[in-house]
Design an enzyme around this catalytic site. Structure first.
Site, PDB file in Angstrom:
ATOM      1  N   GLY A  52       0.827  -1.215   0.000  1.00 12.60           N
ATOM      2  CA  GLY A  52       0.000   0.000   0.000  1.00 12.60           C
ATOM      3  C   GLY A  52       0.854   1.254   0.000  1.00 12.60           C
ATOM      4  N   ASP A  92      -5.576   0.735   3.262  1.00 14.44           N
ATOM      5  CA  ASP A  92      -4.700   1.304   2.227  1.00 14.44           C
ATOM      6  C   ASP A  92      -5.307   2.538   1.564  1.00 14.44           C
ATOM      7  OD1 ASP A  92      -2.327  -0.075   2.333  1.00 14.44           O
ATOM      8  OD2 ASP A  92      -3.143  -1.776   1.219  1.00 14.44           O
ATOM      9  N   GLU A 117      -3.710  -1.503  -7.089  1.00 13.27           N
ATOM     10  CA  GLU A 117      -3.019  -2.412  -6.170  1.00 13.27           C
ATOM     11  C   GLU A 117      -3.775  -3.738  -6.069  1.00 13.27           C
ATOM     12  OE1 GLU A 117      -2.421  -0.853  -2.193  1.00 13.27           O
ATOM     13  OE2 GLU A 117      -1.915  -2.855  -1.437  1.00 13.27           O
ATOM     14  N   LYS A 127      16.686 -15.541  -3.678  1.00  9.98           N
ATOM     15  CA  LYS A 127      15.907 -16.608  -4.329  1.00  9.98           C
ATOM     16  C   LYS A 127      14.382 -16.433  -4.165  1.00  9.98           C
ATOM     17  CE  LYS A 127      17.777 -19.225  -6.430  1.00  9.98           C
ATOM     18  NZ  LYS A 127      18.584 -20.362  -6.121  1.00  9.98           N
ATOM     19  N   CYS A 159     -15.161   9.377  18.617  1.00 10.53           N
ATOM     20  CA  CYS A 159     -16.366   8.570  18.431  1.00 10.53           C
ATOM     21  C   CYS A 159     -16.745   7.858  19.742  1.00 10.53           C
ATOM     22  CB  CYS A 159     -16.161   7.609  17.260  1.00 10.53           C
ATOM     23  SG  CYS A 159     -17.723   7.049  16.583  1.00 10.53           S
ATOM     24  N   GLU A 163     -25.657   0.909  24.015  1.00  6.11           N
ATOM     25  CA  GLU A 163     -24.889  -0.145  23.338  1.00  6.11           C
ATOM     26  C   GLU A 163     -24.406  -1.166  24.368  1.00  6.11           C
ATOM     27  OE1 GLU A 163     -21.405   1.341  21.266  1.00  6.11           O
ATOM     28  OE2 GLU A 163     -20.927  -0.622  20.420  1.00  6.11           O
ATOM     29  N   HIS A 189     -14.767  10.852  13.006  1.00  3.72           N
ATOM     30  CA  HIS A 189     -13.370  10.391  13.010  1.00  3.72           C
ATOM     31  C   HIS A 189     -12.494  11.395  12.254  1.00  3.72           C
ATOM     32  CE1 HIS A 189     -14.006   6.393  14.748  1.00  3.72           C
ATOM     33  NE2 HIS A 189     -15.171   6.421  14.114  1.00  3.72           N
ATOM     34  N   GLU A 247      -9.446  11.681  12.177  1.00  2.00           N
ATOM     35  CA  GLU A 247      -8.225  11.041  11.647  1.00  2.00           C
ATOM     36  C   GLU A 247      -8.380  10.589  10.199  1.00  2.00           C
ATOM     37  OE1 GLU A 247      -9.806  10.218  14.353  1.00  2.00           O
ATOM     38  OE2 GLU A 247     -10.597   8.177  14.200  1.00  2.00           O
TER      39      GLU A 247
END
Ligand code: GLN
Length: 554
Positions: free
Chosen positions: A20, A73, A143, A191, A386, A410, A515, A517
């Site tokens: 990546g 990636d 990729e 190799k 989050c 939750e 998020h 980020e």
């Protein structure tokens, strides 16, 4: 306008050697030559997207603006290219088969047999072209997921072979391989690399370039060995040693003239190169002087650092981007909240910042909540992402608003104070087991509250951020939160959903429902991460004080 060019990237010998990063680096180098470039990741599994995959096993689930949940990636691509990508940039065998089966059911093949080895590669090629069109790309870097020699990715390699047959001057293949240095031998062995290049040839593909990954630079002797064995020029074997900082990789490739060599083989006239900003960025990351210790608190599985850091890749990168601009080399310490539950909060003494990243489910959540309380009371910079915002809300409700059994539904669906709860629309999805691709996903616009640190960090009051969650702050508790000093720092544009909480009278205590980020780039660190790291760097200055354990409240 150029004819569209296609570069395929495959990997050999072992996984995890940075395919990546290599793909991203090639894309960046071509972009730095003034071309419009886009990237595709093709994952060989049958899942439709990465949203249903366990991040501890598969790495972070990265989310694009349009809500596509994909492989980590895509995050590398966006960070290197500094471009927003979309769902055409990510494909899986599951997506390919789904399209084919849908088409077959609609009689789209007009009575012909749908063949396993013919129609999927055709579908892959049509998706590559669609991606090129959608992203107006001169060059597409594709990729191939997995490692050559597996059955799983053969359909993608076949698409490469067919495309090359059709457009011989417009397609090339880069193979990333690995040269181990076994400790018992103490010498670099070529190799396995030769074998992986041969293996690629059995799929009908001759590599145009080989990126030779190894612990150290590959010498001329071994380059020649590989070249002779595989019918390549030693010039086309590019040495790819380990580096301290992943953003050095494209610079290392460029020192070996990779972009010139690629352009030549694709019959493209070279344009001027501009990597100056990138070099400055790498340099400031490598030469940062101060260190800061950041505790990453979560409910982790004891699988060792390697998989853990993969599950939070974007958070780590965002911290690094923002740290470099604050002249800091960050030291991230992963703290499992079970350890806090067992050993107490003393573990957190001496940290300059505390982060609680995203997460799901209830295990060891009390340890996280008490860490947040520790950050709040001891005025240690806190950044909740989050789940980290949701649990900061639970902590504040319990310990400041005196709502004793406050929780997120939750984890405790019977709580008297559901500070965090699930929206009606989400409830239905969960009941009907419509779980794939059904969270609040992708880019949502927010409206910030003026005069908050949140708004000041952005310097604007509206913006957009990416989401991936089912639960939300319960609006019933907005008033008491505001009254007790926790500001609603941002909401959705319509004001209906809380997007950020911020504590008054604290150096930095912000929780965000999204998020951030997912949008930080090395050349453009995210404003909230920058503000957090700035607060952390202030903390470093007063380290003597924070380290005095006696002053800390437990
Ligand atoms: N589990 C929480 C939710 O679904 C938080 C998710 C996250 O941190 N991404 O709302």
């Amino acid at each position: 306008m150029l004819r569209t060019k296609f570069i395929f990237v495959s990997g050999g010998v072992i996984s995890g050697i940075g395919k990546g990063i290599a793909t991203s680096s090639i894309a960046l180098l071509l972009k730095s030559r003034g071309f419009s470039v886009t990237t595709i990741k093709a994952d060989p599994y049958l899942n439709l997207d990465a949203g249903t995959l366990n991040p501890i096993e598969h790495g972070e689930v990265f989310v694009l603006n349009d809500g596509m949940e994909c492989d980590q990636d895509l995050g590398n691509y966006e960070r290197f290219l500094d471009q927003d990508l979309n769902s055409t940039n990510y494909t899986t065998t599951g997506q390919i088969f789904e399209s084919i089966i849908d088409k077959e059911r609609a009689l789209g093949y007009e009575g012909k047999t749908v063949e396993f080895f013919q129609h999927p590669p055709e579908e892959i090629i049509s998706r590559i072209k669609q991606c090129a069109r959608k992203n107006r790309a001169d060059i597409v870097v594709f990729e191939v997921g997995g490692t050559v020699g597996e059955y799983q990715n053969l359909l993608f390699l076949e698409a490469n072979r067919l495309l090359k047959l059709k457009y011989p001057r417009d397609v090339l293949h880069v193979h990333l391989t690995y040269l181990p240095i076994p400790s018992s031998i103490g010498e670099m062995k070529s190799k396995p690399a030769q074998m992986s290049i041969h293996q690629l040839a059995t799929a009908g593909i001759i590599a145009d370039f080989v990126l030779a990954r190894a612990q150290v630079a590959v010498d001329e002797k071994r380059k020649e060995k590989i070249a002779v064995a595989c019918g390549l020029s030693p010039d086309d074997i590019i040495s790819a040693p380990d580096v301290e900082n992943i953003y050095q990789v494209p610079l290392n490739f460029e020192n070996q003239d990779l972009s010139d060599k690629i352009l030549k083989k694709l019959y493209i006239k070279p344009r001027k190169r501009d990597l100056s900003d990138w070099k400055v960025m790498v340099n400031s990351a490598l030469t940062a002087k101060k260190t800061a210790k950041i505790a990453m608190v979560g409910k982790y599985f004891s699988t060792g650092d390697f998989t853990l850091s993969d599950a939070y890749l974007s958070v780590i990168e965002s911290i690094k981007h923002a740290a470099a601009q604050n002249d800091i080399k960050p030291k991230l310490v992963w703290i499992d909240s079970t350890q806090i539950e067992k050993e107490g909060l003393m573990i957190l003494a001496g940290f300059d910042g505390i982060v609680v990243p995203g997460g799901f489910g209830g295990r060891a959540v009390e340890g996280i909540i008490s860490s947040i309380q520790f950050a709040r009371q001891n005025k240690i910079p806190y950044f909740g992402l989050c789940f980290g915002m949701q649990l900061a809300a639970v902590e504040f409700a319990r310990n400041v608003c005196a709502l004793k059994d406050a929780h997120t539904t939750e984890i405790n669906s019977q709580t008297n104070h559901p500070i965090i709860h699930v929206m009606e629309s989400q409830k239905e999805k969960v009941e009907k087991k419509e779980l794939g691709g059904s969270m609040r996903l992708g880019s949502w616009e927010f409206k910030a509250t003026k005069e908050t640190k949140f708004a000041k960090a952005y310097g604007i009051v509206t913006g957009s951020e990416r989401h991936r969650h089912r639960y939300e702050f319960n609006n019933k508790y907005r008033e008491i939160f505001e009254k007790k000093g926790m500001q609603i720092a941002a909401t959705t544009k319509d004001g209906k959903l809380v997007e950020a909480l911020e504590l008054k009278d604290h150096p930095f205590f912000i929780g965000v429902q999204f998020h951030p980020e997912l949008k930080s780039r090395p050349l453009r660190p995210h404003p909230l991460y920058l503000a957090f790291m700035k607060a952390v760097s202030e903390q470093v200055k007063t380290e003597g004080l924070t380290n005095k354990k006696s002053l800390l409240k437990y």
